[in-house]
Enzyme design. Structure first.
Site, mmCIF file in Angstrom:
data_model
loop_
_atom_site.group_PDB
_atom_site.id
_atom_site.type_symbol
_atom_site.label_atom_id
_atom_site.label_comp_id
_atom_site.label_asym_id
_atom_site.label_seq_id
_atom_site.Cartn_x
_atom_site.Cartn_y
_atom_site.Cartn_z
ATOM 1 N N ARG A 390 53.522 -8.311 -9.252
ATOM 2 C CA ARG A 390 52.613 -7.954 -10.432
ATOM 3 C C ARG A 390 51.190 -8.157 -9.910
ATOM 4 O O ARG A 390 50.273 -7.153 -9.914
ATOM 5 C CB ARG A 390 52.448 -8.887 -11.773
ATOM 6 C CG ARG A 390 51.766 -8.256 -12.678
ATOM 7 C CD ARG A 390 51.836 -8.898 -14.143
ATOM 8 N NE ARG A 390 51.059 -8.147 -15.136
ATOM 9 C CZ ARG A 390 50.044 -8.010 -15.303
ATOM 10 N NH1 ARG A 390 49.141 -9.060 -14.696
ATOM 11 N NH2 ARG A 390 49.489 -7.350 -16.623
ATOM 12 N N CYS A 391 50.933 -9.270 -9.086
ATOM 13 C CA CYS A 391 49.526 -9.325 -8.534
ATOM 14 C C CYS A 391 49.066 -8.321 -7.639
ATOM 15 O O CYS A 391 47.946 -7.830 -7.543
ATOM 16 C CB CYS A 391 49.177 -10.466 -7.719
ATOM 17 S SG CYS A 391 49.444 -12.093 -9.027
ATOM 18 N N MET A 392 50.133 -7.881 -6.767
ATOM 19 C CA MET A 392 49.635 -6.999 -5.823
ATOM 20 C C MET A 392 49.823 -5.308 -6.256
ATOM 21 O O MET A 392 49.668 -4.537 -5.354
ATOM 22 C CB MET A 392 51.019 -7.029 -4.758
ATOM 23 C CG MET A 392 50.845 -8.311 -3.903
ATOM 24 S SD MET A 392 51.883 -8.333 -2.692
ATOM 25 C CE MET A 392 53.398 -7.845 -3.251
#
Length: 401
Positions: A390-392
């Site tokens: 999700r962060c990426m």
């Protein structure tokens, strides 16, 4: 092609368009002496990190997702000479370089590069020796810092509804990352005609980061009041969204511990299906939540504080029974290990279909038992940056549920 729109009204609707950043030379510019300054715990091996990242992009593309790259979008946004000059001035002025001569040398050096190479170089950092200065072995070698956190595209700007928050980042190291988003949405040929609304601007004094912003439904937003996000920023954003007449009617502010392990709300829980969330067991006690709504008549925010378990709060606002799936099955050792590698930072690409790191195999097996389709990816190097799928990824378009 012109007139791309932002459209994100959930965390789980079919993902159609996403922005990634393929790790670049900025990763090679990490050294043990400067890890803390650049917010890293370790130094990924770039060659393997890129292979893993290319595989991530491929998983998305194979599932019908259009993948756009931050570096390419930025280069396309600053092709015009005047815009490029503005961009260079802004990027350099935020590096805090005092000496005029150094500023001119960097400008000259960057101006001489083709546009895409210039953008890559700004991301990678500029060393003293590259612009003709001697580097003393004991001194800091960069005039312009590398930006190794850029492959976590979720944080600098975040899509909510038909607009974005162009974020004001907590740390000086990450502040410049948001300049790329600013130029993309203002000058990119595909966006500049769209007038993408800005729910928050990077120039505001209070901080907010994309990892704290979750779109739970077309009515409910969840935002973490965390180590990196201020309550005042959330309220400014909420007011702008409400006043624009978006479909969202409630912003839930989750008060989470202000520590590294709980850096952002999405490292603590992520939505993976209509009624399922992955969750870090450490968040399961009683939570303080402020529900923010809007008084249309008086144009005022209304705030109600409440306490309760994550399950109870999510069930109440999403009006359905919620299942929390614990990272590592709640086992103290397993969840501690898998949480360190972002076991609860899951990217849903459709309801009940998620991308995860394969190293979190216990959590992945549990997801499978809950009938969640798991697309796992290798991440021995990417996970050294302490951020998950999700962060990426920064969704720009999701289909409505």
């Amino acid at each position: 092609m012109s007139g791309r729109n932002i459209h994100v009204y959930s965390e789980i609707g079919n993902l159609k368009t996403v922005v990634l950043h393929r790790p670049g030379e900025e990763i090679e510019n990490l050294t043990p002496d400067y890890l803390e300054r650049l917010l890293f715990d370790d130094i990924p091996f770039l060659k393997v990190a890129r292979e893993e990242h290319d595989n991530f992009a491929k998983i998305l593309q194979n599932n019908g997702v259009e993948v756009l790259y931050l570096e390419k979008l930025t280069a396309e946004s600053v092709e015009c000479k005047e815009v490029k000059e503005l961009f260079l001035s802004e990027v350099i002025s935020e590096c805090g370089i005092e000496k005029k001569e150094e500023i001119e040398k960097i400008k000259e050096f960057l101006r001489a590069l083709p546009t895409k190479a210039m953008v890559d170089k700004i991301m990678a950092g500029v060393r003293k020796k590259e612009v003709g200065y001697k580097e003393d072995f004991n001194e800091y070698p960069f005039l312009m810092d590398p930006m190794p956190n850029l492959y976590f595209t979720r944080d600098p700007f975040a899509s909510i509804g038909k607009g974005i928050t162009l974020n004001s980042m907590r740390t000086r190291t990450r502040r410049r990352e948001t300049i790329f988003g600013k130029y993309i949405f203002k000058y990119h040929p595909e966006f500049k005609g769209s007038n993408v609304p800005l729910w928050y601007d990077r120039s505001h004094q209070y901080n907010i980061e994309g990892g704290d912003e979750l779109v739970l439904s077309n009515e409910i937003l969840a935002v973490g009041h965390s180590e990196r996000t201020d309550k005042e920023a959330i309220l400014t954003m909420a007011k702008n969204i409400f006043e624009a007449g978006e479909s969202f009617n409630t912003v839930l502010i989750f008060d989470i511990p202000k520590i590294r392990a709980f850096m952002h709300l999405d490292t603590v829980f992520t939505m993976i299906d209509h009624d399922k969330f992955t969750v870090h067991p450490g968040i399961e006690g009683s939570l303080k939540v402020t529900a923010v709504t809007f008084d249309e008549k008086n144009k005022e925010l209304i705030m109600n504080e409440e306490e309760g378990s994550l399950e109870k709060i999510l069930s109440k606002y999403l009006k359905k029974d919620i299942t929390l799936i614990r990272c590592g099955g709640g086992d103290r050792i397993i969840s501690g290990r898998e949480q360190w590698n972002d076991g609860s930072n899951t990217l849903a690409i459709a309801p009940g279909k998620v991308v995860t790191y394969e190293r979190n195999y216990i959590t992945n097996e549990i997801l499978d038992k809950y009938n969640v389709t798991v697309l796992s990816m290798a991440s021995s190097e990417l996970s050294r940056g302490r951020g998950g799928p999700r962060c990426m990824s920064m969704p720009l378009y999701r289909e409505d549920l």
